[in-house]
Design a protein around this motif. Structure first.
Motif, PDB file in Angstrom:
ATOM      1  N   ASN A  34     -11.422  24.397  50.403  1.00 41.52           N
ATOM      2  CA  ASN A  34     -12.573  24.608  51.288  1.00 41.52           C
ATOM      3  C   ASN A  34     -12.144  25.108  52.666  1.00 41.52           C
ATOM      4  OD1 ASN A  34     -14.332  23.846  49.307  1.00 41.52           O
ATOM      5  ND2 ASN A  34     -14.500  21.738  50.015  1.00 41.52           N
ATOM      6  N   ASP A  41     -15.159  33.757  50.633  1.00 39.90           N
ATOM      7  CA  ASP A  41     -16.593  33.555  50.423  1.00 39.90           C
ATOM      8  C   ASP A  41     -17.406  34.473  51.323  1.00 39.90           C
ATOM      9  OD1 ASP A  41     -16.069  31.650  48.534  1.00 39.90           O
ATOM     10  OD2 ASP A  41     -16.267  29.957  49.903  1.00 39.90           O
ATOM     11  N   ASP A  44     -17.195  37.999  49.917  1.00 40.06           N
ATOM     12  CA  ASP A  44     -18.065  38.115  48.744  1.00 40.06           C
ATOM     13  C   ASP A  44     -19.526  38.206  49.163  1.00 40.06           C
ATOM     14  OD1 ASP A  44     -15.942  38.106  47.013  1.00 40.06           O
ATOM     15  OD2 ASP A  44     -16.087  35.972  46.545  1.00 40.06           O
TER      16      ASP A  44
END
Length: 189
Positions: A34, A41, A44
């Motif tokens: 994380n 992330d 994306d």
């Protein structure tokens, strides 16, 4: 989760369980993931708005278009860092497409219907005949020009030959043999 980097230790997070008042525990590998995967992330997410991949059954096309999208996003990030100018990602993609089309654009001939022609230049399909290079005022009847094939061939050693023959239809000077035939029969002379 499977990992060879982390041990099976549970670590405390910043979140607090409201029922017990204690910090929530998560595996160390999840916390590490994380912490470091935010950039992936985000990339994306940014690509999801403008991705060029389409629904298809061919997996390799999806992989190819994902790699293209990732390369364009990386180019946008590098451009922003190098130039210091902040332009929106969609505008960057549009500018990139325009520049690529300007460099690699080949104009289409108007379609007359029927089957599309193969990728052959006109010099390979039309009828051509050798003729003499027209006279000029300075050289008179001894007018000569450089042979196009001899100076730009990739099949043999390049030379600077001059010739008195040319193809009038192509407006190109060519040696009578073998350059005239090579120019009008080979795609890559």
């Amino acid at each position: 989760m499977l990992t060879t980097v982390h041990s099976s230790v549970m670590s405390a997070t910043a979140r607090i369980d409201h029922a017990t008042g204690e910090r929530k525990l998560k595996p160390a590998c999840v916390l590490d993931y994380n912490k470091k995967m935010g950039a992936v992330d985000k990339a994306d997410m940014v690509n999801s708005f403008v991705e060029c991949a389409r629904k298809t059954t061919k997996w390799y096309k999806k992989v190819f278009f994902h790699l293209v999208d990732t390369a364009v996003l990386n180019g946008h990030i590098v451009h922003r860092q190098q130039s210091g100018r902040v332009i929106p990602y969609q505008e960057y993609r549009l500018n990139l497409m325009k520049q690529l089309l300007e460099v690699h654009h080949t104009p289409r001939r108007p379609s007359t219907g029927g089957r599309p022609t193969s990728d052959n230049p006109l010099r390979l399909t039309a009828r051509h005949f050798p003729s003499e290079v027209p006279q000029t005022a300075t050289q008179g009847s001894r007018t000569r020009r450089k042979c196009k094939v001899c100076t730009s061939t990739s099949r043999r050693r390049k030379e600077r030959k001059v010739t008195k023959f040319m193809c009038v239809a192509c407006n190109v000077a060519l040696c009578a043999a073998p350059c005239f035939e090579e120019y009008h029969t080979l795609k890559h002379y």
